[in-house]
Structures are given as structure tokens and as C-alpha cells.
Write a protein that holds these residues in place. Structure first.
Motif, PDB file in Angstrom:
ATOM      1  N   GLU A 192      -8.553   7.698  -2.435  1.00 28.35           N
ATOM      2  CA  GLU A 192      -7.893   8.943  -2.838  1.00 28.35           C
ATOM      3  C   GLU A 192      -6.595   8.662  -3.593  1.00 28.35           C
ATOM      4  OE1 GLU A 192      -9.556  11.480  -2.744  1.00 28.35           O
ATOM      5  OE2 GLU A 192     -10.998  11.232  -1.100  1.00 28.35           O
ATOM      6  N   ASP A 193      -5.893   7.597  -3.201  1.00 26.79           N
ATOM      7  CA  ASP A 193      -4.662   7.249  -3.916  1.00 26.79           C
ATOM      8  C   ASP A 193      -4.977   6.718  -5.311  1.00 26.79           C
ATOM      9  OD1 ASP A 193      -2.844   8.043  -1.959  1.00 26.79           O
ATOM     10  OD2 ASP A 193      -3.147   6.192  -0.828  1.00 26.79           O
ATOM     11  N   VAL A 194      -6.088   5.975  -5.431  1.00 29.04           N
ATOM     12  CA  VAL A 194      -6.491   5.485  -6.755  1.00 29.04           C
ATOM     13  C   VAL A 194      -6.892   6.672  -7.628  1.00 29.04           C
ATOM     14  CG1 VAL A 194      -8.152   4.061  -8.012  1.00 29.04           C
ATOM     15  CG2 VAL A 194      -7.183   3.229  -5.848  1.00 29.04           C
ATOM     16  N   ARG A 195      -7.608   7.612  -7.047  1.00 23.91           N
ATOM     17  CA  ARG A 195      -8.035   8.793  -7.818  1.00 23.91           C
ATOM     18  C   ARG A 195      -6.821   9.587  -8.313  1.00 23.91           C
ATOM     19  NH1 ARG A 195     -11.114  12.718  -5.163  1.00 23.91           N
ATOM     20  NH2 ARG A 195     -12.055  13.355  -7.123  1.00 23.91           N
ATOM     21  N   LEU A 196      -5.802   9.687  -7.451  1.00 23.30           N
ATOM     22  CA  LEU A 196      -4.592  10.397  -7.877  1.00 23.30           C
ATOM     23  C   LEU A 196      -3.936   9.690  -9.050  1.00 23.30           C
ATOM     24  CD1 LEU A 196      -2.808  11.480  -4.569  1.00 23.30           C
ATOM     25  CD2 LEU A 196      -3.587  12.960  -6.431  1.00 23.30           C
ATOM     26  N   ALA A 197      -3.935   8.339  -8.991  1.00 20.97           N
ATOM     27  CA  ALA A 197      -3.300   7.553 -10.058  1.00 20.97           C
ATOM     28  C   ALA A 197      -4.106   7.694 -11.351  1.00 20.97           C
ATOM     29  CB  ALA A 197      -3.193   6.094  -9.642  1.00 20.97           C
ATOM     30  N   VAL A 198      -5.411   7.630 -11.240  1.00 18.10           N
ATOM     31  CA  VAL A 198      -6.280   7.707 -12.432  1.00 18.10           C
ATOM     32  C   VAL A 198      -6.287   9.135 -12.980  1.00 18.10           C
ATOM     33  CG1 VAL A 198      -8.677   7.471 -13.224  1.00 18.10           C
ATOM     34  CG2 VAL A 198      -7.678   5.726 -11.713  1.00 18.10           C
ATOM     35  N   ASN A 199      -6.169  10.083 -12.081  1.00 21.28           N
ATOM     36  CA  ASN A 199      -5.977  11.480 -12.457  1.00 21.28           C
ATOM     37  C   ASN A 199      -7.071  12.005 -13.395  1.00 21.28           C
ATOM     38  OD1 ASN A 199      -4.657  13.891 -12.278  1.00 21.28           O
ATOM     39  ND2 ASN A 199      -3.107  13.416 -13.833  1.00 21.28           N
ATOM     40  N   GLY A 200      -8.306  11.601 -13.148  1.00 19.85           N
ATOM     41  CA  GLY A 200      -9.439  12.141 -13.903  1.00 19.85           C
ATOM     42  C   GLY A 200      -9.623  11.556 -15.291  1.00 19.85           C
ATOM     43  N   LYS A 201      -8.777  10.577 -15.668  1.00 21.14           N
ATOM     44  CA  LYS A 201      -8.875  10.026 -17.027  1.00 21.14           C
ATOM     45  C   LYS A 201     -10.066   9.107 -17.199  1.00 21.14           C
ATOM     46  CE  LYS A 201      -3.975  10.328 -18.174  1.00 21.14           C
ATOM     47  NZ  LYS A 201      -2.966   9.817 -17.216  1.00 21.14           N
ATOM     48  N   ARG A 202     -10.441   8.428 -16.120  1.00 20.56           N
ATOM     49  CA  ARG A 202     -11.571   7.487 -16.162  1.00 20.56           C
ATOM     50  C   ARG A 202     -12.414   7.710 -14.914  1.00 20.56           C
ATOM     51  NH1 ARG A 202     -10.244   7.255 -20.523  1.00 20.56           N
ATOM     52  NH2 ARG A 202      -9.368   5.562 -21.778  1.00 20.56           N
ATOM     53  N   PRO A 203     -13.679   7.388 -14.979  1.00 19.49           N
ATOM     54  CA  PRO A 203     -14.489   7.514 -13.763  1.00 19.49           C
ATOM     55  C   PRO A 203     -14.072   6.481 -12.714  1.00 19.49           C
ATOM     56  CG  PRO A 203     -15.812   6.641 -15.588  1.00 19.49           C
ATOM     57  CD  PRO A 203     -14.460   6.972 -16.154  1.00 19.49           C
ATOM     58  N   VAL A 204     -14.109   6.914 -11.478  1.00 17.04           N
ATOM     59  CA  VAL A 204     -13.792   6.017 -10.360  1.00 17.04           C
ATOM     60  C   VAL A 204     -15.020   5.969  -9.459  1.00 17.04           C
ATOM     61  CG1 VAL A 204     -12.298   5.629  -8.357  1.00 17.04           C
ATOM     62  CG2 VAL A 204     -11.339   6.649 -10.433  1.00 17.04           C
ATOM     63  N   LEU A 221       0.855  -1.198   0.000  1.00 15.99           N
ATOM     64  CA  LEU A 221       0.000   0.000   0.000  1.00 15.99           C
ATOM     65  C   LEU A 221       0.883   1.237   0.000  1.00 15.99           C
ATOM     66  CD1 LEU A 221      -2.644  -1.106   2.642  1.00 15.99           C
ATOM     67  CD2 LEU A 221      -2.718  -1.359   0.147  1.00 15.99           C
ATOM     68  N   SER A 222       2.084   1.037   0.506  1.00 18.23           N
ATOM     69  CA  SER A 222       3.069   2.099   0.541  1.00 18.23           C
ATOM     70  C   SER A 222       4.425   1.419   0.381  1.00 18.23           C
ATOM     71  CB  SER A 222       2.974   2.838   1.875  1.00 18.23           C
ATOM     72  OG  SER A 222       4.014   3.751   2.002  1.00 18.23           O
ATOM     73  N   PRO A 223       5.086   1.576  -0.783  1.00 20.77           N
ATOM     74  CA  PRO A 223       4.729   2.397  -1.933  1.00 20.77           C
ATOM     75  C   PRO A 223       3.507   1.847  -2.671  1.00 20.77           C
ATOM     76  CG  PRO A 223       6.618   1.019  -2.467  1.00 20.77           C
ATOM     77  CD  PRO A 223       6.339   0.803  -1.014  1.00 20.77           C
ATOM     78  N   PHE A 224       2.708   2.755  -3.170  1.00 19.73           N
ATOM     79  CA  PHE A 224       1.444   2.398  -3.822  1.00 19.73           C
ATOM     80  C   PHE A 224       1.675   2.148  -5.306  1.00 19.73           C
ATOM     81  CE2 PHE A 224      -2.900   3.407  -5.405  1.00 19.73           C
ATOM     82  CZ  PHE A 224      -3.603   2.511  -4.612  1.00 19.73           C
ATOM     83  N   ALA A 254      -2.234   3.853 -13.174  1.00 19.16           N
ATOM     84  CA  ALA A 254      -2.293   4.881 -14.219  1.00 19.16           C
ATOM     85  C   ALA A 254      -2.256   4.240 -15.607  1.00 19.16           C
ATOM     86  CB  ALA A 254      -1.143   5.869 -14.044  1.00 19.16           C
ATOM     87  N   ALA A 255      -1.414   3.212 -15.734  1.00 17.73           N
ATOM     88  CA  ALA A 255      -1.283   2.553 -17.038  1.00 17.73           C
ATOM     89  C   ALA A 255      -2.580   1.864 -17.449  1.00 17.73           C
ATOM     90  CB  ALA A 255      -0.139   1.540 -16.990  1.00 17.73           C
ATOM     91  N   LEU A 256      -3.355   1.412 -16.465  1.00 11.98           N
ATOM     92  CA  LEU A 256      -4.606   0.716 -16.771  1.00 11.98           C
ATOM     93  C   LEU A 256      -5.634   1.647 -17.411  1.00 11.98           C
ATOM     94  CD1 LEU A 256      -5.112  -1.550 -13.631  1.00 11.98           C
ATOM     95  CD2 LEU A 256      -4.614  -2.272 -15.981  1.00 11.98           C
ATOM     96  N   CYS A 257      -5.446   2.948 -17.217  1.00 11.44           N
ATOM     97  CA  CYS A 257      -6.393   3.906 -17.798  1.00 11.44           C
ATOM     98  C   CYS A 257      -6.440   3.787 -19.321  1.00 11.44           C
ATOM     99  CB  CYS A 257      -6.020   5.335 -17.416  1.00 11.44           C
ATOM    100  SG  CYS A 257      -6.223   5.642 -15.663  1.00 11.44           S
TER     101      CYS A 257
END
Lengths: 260, 82, 370
Positions: free
Chosen positions: C312-324, C282-285, C291-294
Motif C-alpha cells: 500500500e505504501d508503494v502504491r501511494l508512492a507510485v500514485n497510479g502512474k505505473r502498474p504495480v 520502512l518508516s520513514p518510507f 515516485a521518482a522511479l516512475c
């Protein structure tokens, strides 16, 4: 006939090897320095410098590790006896000492020291009682005397509101695990010599695995008491000793047989 | 004749607290009014004759700043007429 | 070694012992207590150190002391006890000494309850104690993984002079499952050069967390940060299930990940192209991996036994590219696979949204209001 031969001179006292060659940050006249010195002398005399691990506390003595020339670790505020327990349980053949002030040991760290003593943890605690919190600028400590003015008891300690000072040696002496608990004072040469003897006994108790040992040392804090160092010595003798009598509070039967 | 001694007070350590001055049984210690240490203190110094090298100053010194020297008198019994 | 039926807490304890544990300090707290009891029984018979401390505060500082000698040392607790340990953890991190901590999470906040939860995620992953520091956090989903990660935790803690946490919920601590313990490693007889062990024939060692001079403290912070970058580069661990052709991705760790896997299997049986990514570190996440899965995932669903902390960590990784989207249970309640399956079906039906915060949308579905 008796022949007297006069040798020009000999060193009868010099700075102990176990003290680092640097000036301390303590205020002029602060007897932390005396406590440091006698501990270092005893460690030299017993040949323990290479086998000792010190646990420093938080307060004026936070930098004790800068002044003793052996291994040290630095504990969070009050936790030195717990940290010392961790060190000692892994390295039972080393000497493990803590050096704690009254705020550190008798206030925030009361739990840790009581339980270390109750377990008979084979460590030695050097407890410096100067009746106030020195490092933060002279606030009321658990050892501040009734009526004593500090920055957080500006009208003098009001026992109705702040309760009474804690006599830590008497308190710890009730515990079976404590082997040697004594109070000494650092206010004059005779008492300093007695304190040094107690330091020696305490370390001998640990060396022989007899249990928990503590030497409380009444100490002056001229800066925060607002006195000259020599006035402060007098204040200690007149005000502190009546409330905190010098004496042996617990000497277990096995310790009583020690020849130091 | 009393034993003679002397003390050397390190100016690296001395903070001029006067505890040694107050404790000296011979009253031969004082703070120097002329010297000043690198930290800004007037260090203690030996003033005049009379130090016996008793070491009391070193016992009370919080800075371990004092080295004490003392004359040593070795007594031995010599055979008469040897 | 043969597989045997093992209880989570006891398996972790024995795994630590076999990894060469030299000292254990702990305090009883449900649902972790069997771990302490196992240690109480085993450590003294092996001639190793065991102390039941006066409190978690005592325990973590005993760990701190022992860690300063370079010994293999650990403690374990559960959520409220871990809160009490935060002081020590900050100091241990700052002093750069290795230590292992096991957190068997329970419902909270406060005294909460003794049922399984994952609500210590933020406390363990995003700090807890004061100051800038990171801990390695490993989250097992099975007893076997708990054993393996416990052993790994010691190796990582020592490699990076860091705190390594094994983070699991009470259900894993309490459940029994067949698993295989590692062989007994010998206890190390030497001490690292930096350790405080007595200055015999060398310069003294001083281990401290105080740097009064701000530039020195900044230097220490930089040292911690660089080490953390190294950990981020080398120690990301996760596991993927049904991901080859997945268009929907469920992310869940520990027991929530395990329940989610059942739901993913059922969804697959229904023909929904869904996969599971289960972060193990979980840390390091596994930020980069998510991000690559987007590139190929249409939407993400985060499942946790808390109010959306890893979310929140998943949202940071997805960074708005896909809905979470998010689904969670709290307070010691575990989600059932059916509940998660329902969420997966919503995803497959194109109901994932960019609107607002996933936690708000979830709350609305849960209670019908915000």
C-alpha cells in the motif's frame, strides 16, 4: 528554683518542603492528601527530596506528580512497579517510589506489583485502598467490600457474581522478595501517625537495599461513598478495618532489626 | 496555665472538609460562615480561645493547609541567691 | 574487528551492548529468545541491568522507566509479544523518550507459528498503539546490516527522542552469517537534562504523556509531527541493485528483499532489465525515491512475506502512474526465488495491469479465484 521562660511562639507544624505550593484536585476531605502529606514529611525528614523519583499511576492519583516537588514519571494504568523497576535498575542509588490506588495496583496492575515484590525489587509502593475506583466515578474495585454499593455494583457487591475483595497486603506478604509489607489507616490522628512511621520504615528499607516495601493505606472517598468526610472516617473504621485489619504482614528479619 | 497556641489555615489550600473541626480536642475550630475561598469553600478557622497548638488538626488535614504555632516554655534551674 | 560467524539474534544483542546499552528488559518468545539469553549472560558480567520481566507488558514498561532516566535501553520480542507491548510504545512515544525495540517477526495472526514472516509491517510502520505517533523502523536483510542498524537505532532514538525499531523476520534472527561487530563503546556516564534522575540542584523534571487540556495535547501532537517531518527529511534509507538501466522494479524489504535479489539476478541472466529497490528504513518510507522511479520504470513488483502491507505504501508512492503487481507468501512461508522470477517474467512480458487491486490479481493467480 525553676525558672519558666515563655517564648512568644514557635512553629510546631508547617507544610512540608517536598509538597508543591498548589492546591490539589482532590475532593474535600479525600485522604489522598493525608497520604501525600506524610510521604512528603518523611522525605523531608530523611533529606531525600533531591534523590527521589516518583512513579505516578492512573486513577485519582494520576496527578500526584503535580503535588510533590521532586522528579516524577507517569506510568500507564497498573504498570508503575514495572516502570519503577526500570528506573531503579538504572539508578540503584536513587529512591524510587510508586503511588498507586486500588484499581491501579490490585486490579489492572496486580501482575506488575506481584512480580516486583517477588523479585525483591528495591522500590517502595504506596498503596491507597479506598474500596472503589474514584477517578472514574466510584465503580467497584477489587477492594470493594461485599454488599458495598458502587456505580457498577448498584445493588451492592454480590460475591456470587463479583467474587470477594482482595487483601493485597496479605497476598504480597507471602512472597520471599517482599521485605516490608504493612497495612495502615488514615482515619484518625493516631493511625495517621502510625502510617507515617510505616512510610519512614519503608523508605529506610529501600535506602538500605533490603528489598521490596509496601505501605497500604486505608483511605476515604467521601464523594463516591456519598458521605461527609467525617462520616466517611467512621465508615472506614467500622466497615473497612474489620475486613482489612491494620497490621504488619511481612517484616523480614533484616527489617526487624532496623532502628527507625 | 495550659500552653497557648494558634493555627493559621491557608485559604489557598483549605477545602472546608471539616476533618480538622472533627478532630480538634479543644473544639476551637469551625468553618467560617462569612469567608469563602477562591475555590468556593468556607474555610476552617480558629473560633475563640483554647488552642493549645497540639497540631492534631495539621495531622488530619488532607491539604497541608495548617501552620501550627505554640508558645514555648523553656524551663531552666537557676541558682538560688545568685 | 574480524569477521566471525554470528547468529542474527546474538549479533543484534552484542551490537546493542557495544553501542553502550545500559539496560535490557525482555521476555522469552521464539524466534527471538537467543537475544534475551545473550543479554542474560552478558549484561550482568558487564555490570549493566538485565531483567527477565513477568511479561512483555512488564518488559516494555521497564524500558519506559529506564528510558525516562535517559539511559540507553532496549527490549526485544516477536510478533505476539510486540502486540502486548503496544500500550507501552504509545506511552513512550507520547513521553518523547528514546528507546530501541527489536521485533523478530513470526507467522500470525494470533499465536500463529514460529516461522519467519513480515506481517508486523503495518503494526510497526503504521502505528499499533493508540494515538498519532510514528516510530523509526529499520529493516535489515543480512546479519551485518542487523548489527549496523542496531547501533544506528540507538543513535537515531536519542537524536530524535523517539522509538527506533529493528524489524526482521525469524529467519534472520536464527540464521548464521559472517559479520563484523563494532568496537565496544563506553557506557555514557551523564544523563540528559530532561531526564528524571533526582532533582538535585535543579527544578524537578516530570515526564508524562497526559495533557488534559486539549490545546496542550494538540501542541504535543504538533511537536511529535514536526520531529517526524525532520526524520522524514533526514533518515530515509534504502538500497538499490541493478537499477542503472532497469525498466522493471522489484520492491522488497528484509528477507523478502534478499530472496527477490536472487530472482533479480536470475532475471538479469535471462536478459530482463530488472532492478531491486530494498527499503531499509520502512518508516520513514522511501516514497520520493519510488515516485521518482516512475519516470523510467514500466512496472513495479512488490514482494513481501505477508498479504501486501508495504504494497500500500508503494502504491501511494507510485500514485497510479505505473502498474504495480504483488507477490506474497504468508503464515511463515518464505517465497523461493523461482516464484519471484516467474512474477518478473510476467512483468517483462507486459502482463502488469492497472485493473483492480494488485492483491486481488495476486490472489487470483495464487488460488485461481478471488
Amino acid at each position: 528554683m525553676v525558672v519558666e521562660q515563655i517564648v512568644p511562639e514557635e512553629i510546631v507544624y508547617q507544610r512540608p518542603r517536598s509538597l508543591v505550593e498548589c492546591a490539589t484536585h482532590y475532593c474535600p476531605g479525600c485522604t489522598h492528601g493525608v497520604a501525600h502529606r506524610i510521604i512528603a514529611e518523611v522525605i523531608d525528614e530523611m533529606g531525600l527530596r533531591e534523590h527521589t523519583i516518583g512513579v505516578a499511576s492512573v486513577g485519582c492519583s494520576v496527578f500526584a506528580y503535580n503535588y510533590f516537588d521532586f522528579d516524577w514519571v507517569q506510568a500507564p494504568h497498573g504498570r508503575a512497579p514495572a516502570m519503577a523497576t526500570g528506573v531503579k535498575r538504572v539508578l540503584p542509588d536513587r529512591m524510587v517510589i510508586t503511588y498507586q490506588g486500588d484499581g491501579d495496583m490490585a486490579s489492572i496492575g496486580m501482575t506488575e506489583v506481584v512480580h516486583a515484590a517477588a523479585r525483591g525489587e528495591n522500590i517502595t509502593v504506596f498503596f491507597i485502598n479506598n474500596a472503589n475506583y474514584g477517578m472514574t466515578g466510584g465503580q467497584m474495585a477489587p477492594t470493594t467490600l461485599p454488599g458495598q454499593k458502587t456505580t457498577s455494583s448498584p445493588h451492592g457487591r454480590d460475591v456470587e457474581l463479583a467474587g470477594y475483595p482482595i487483601r493485597a497486603s496479605e497476598l504480597l506478604a507471602t512472597l520471599e522478595g517482599a521485605a516490608y509489607v504493612v497495612r495502615r489507616s488514615l482515619h484518625d490522628p493516631k493511625n495517621i501517625r502510625l502510617a507515617k512511621k510505616a512510610v519512614r520504615t519503608a523508605l529506610e528499607v529501600q535506602r538500605q537495599g533490603l528489598g521490596f516495601s509496601m505501605v497500604e493505606m486505608l483511605s476515604i472517598c467521601p464523594t463516591n461513598w456519598g458521605m461527609s468526610p467525617n462520616q466517611a472516617l467512621q465508615w472506614l473504621a467500622e466497615k473497612m478495618i474489620p475486613y482489612y485489619p491494620v497490621g504488619d504482614y511481612r517484616v523480614s528479619p533484616s527489617v526487624a532489626q532496623l532502628k527507625v | 496555665m495550659p500552653v497557648q497556641g494558634r493555627v493559621v489555615i491557608s485559604e489557598l489550600y483549605c477545602k472546608g472538609c471539616e476533618l480538622c473541626v472533627g478532630a480538634c480536642p479543644q473544639e476551637v475550630l469551625r468553618l467560617s460562615t462569612e469567608r469563602i475561598t477562591s475555590k468556593g469553600y468556607h474555610p476552617a478557622e480558629l473560633a475563640g480561645e483554647g488552642c493549645t497548638g497540639c497540631g492534631i488538626c495539621a495531622v488530619v488535614c488532607p491539604e497541608a493547609a495548617i501552620t501550627v504555632y505554640r508558645q514555648v516554655i523553656r524551663r531552666s534551674t537557676a541558682a538560688v541567691g545568685a | 574487528m574480524a569477521r566471525e560467524l554470528l547468529k542474527g539474534n546474538e549479533a543484534i544483542a552484542e551490537a546493542a551492548i557495544r553501542a553502550g546499552l545500559q539496560a535490557y528488559f525482555g521476555y522469552p518468545i521464539t524466534p527471538q529468545t537467543e537475544l534475551l539469553e545473550w543479554m542474560a549472560h552478558r549484561m550482568p558480567e558487564l555490570g549493566r541491568a538485565f531483567v527477565q520481566a513477568e511479561s512483555e507488558l512488564g518488559a516494555i514498561n521497564m524500558v519506559y522507566g529506564a528510558a525516562c532516566t535517559g539511559a540507553r535501553v532496549m527490549t526485544s520480542s516477536s510478533s505476539p509479544g510486540i502486540s502486548l507491548m503496544m500500550e507501552g510504545l504509545s506511552y513512550i512515544a507520547a513521553t518523547e523518550v528514546p528507546a530501541v525495540l527489536v521485533d523478530v517477526m513470526r507467522g500470525g495472526p494470533g499465536l500463529g507459528n514460529i516461522a519467519p514472516a513480515q506481517s508486523d509491517y503495518n503494526q510497526m510502520v503504521h502505528g499499533g498503539g493508540h494515538g498519532d505517533y510514528h516510530t523509526i523502523v529499520l529493516a535489515p536483510a543480512t546479519i551485518q546490516e542487523a548489527i549496523d542498524l542496531t547501533v544506528l537505532a540507538f543513535d537515531l532514538a536519542e537524536k530524535y527522542r523517539s522509538i527506533a525499531v529493528v524489524l526482521l523476520d525469524g529467519s534472520l534472527g536464527q540464521m548464521m552469517e559472517p559479520a563484523e561487530l563494532p568496537p565496544m563503546r563506553p557506557v555514557r556516564q551523564t544523563f540528559p537534562a530532561w531526564a528524571a534522575t533526582g532533582a538535585a540542584g535543579r527544578e524537578r523534571n516530570v515526564l508524562t504523556s497526559i495533557y488534559l487540556d486539549p490545546p496542550k495535547e494538540e501542541e504535543a501532537n504538533l511537536r511529535l509531527l514536526r520531529r517526524w517531518q525532520e526524520i522524514q527529511a533526514n533518515e530515509v534509507r534504502f538500497r538499490e541493485y541493478f537499477m542503472e538501466d532497469a525498466r522493471f522494479v522489484v520492491v522488497g524489504f528484509g528477507s523478502a528483499g534478499r530472496v527477490a535479489l536472487s530472482a533479480v539476478r536470475q532475471a538479469r541472466a535471462e536478459g530482463i532489465p530488472v532492478g531491486l529497490l530494498r527499503p531499509i528504513s520502512l518508516s520513514p518510507f522511501p516514497t520520493r525515491q519510488i515516485a521518482a522511479l516512475c519516470e523510467r520504470a514500466e512496472a513495479f513488483l512488490v514482494v513481501e512475506m505477508n498479504a501486501g502491507q508495504m504494497l500500500e505504501d508503494v502504491r501511494l508512492a507510485v500514485n497510479g502512474k505505473r502498474p504495480v503487481e504483488f507477490y506474497g507468501r504468508m503464515g511463515g512461508v518464505m517465497p523461493f526465488p523461482d516464484e519471484i522470477l516467474g512474477e518478473i517474467r510476467r512483468l517483462a512480458a507486459g502482463e502488469a495491469s492497472f485493473e483492480g487491486h494488485p492483491r486481488d490479481r495476486w490472489l487470483q493467480r495464487l488460488t485461481g479465484s478471488n
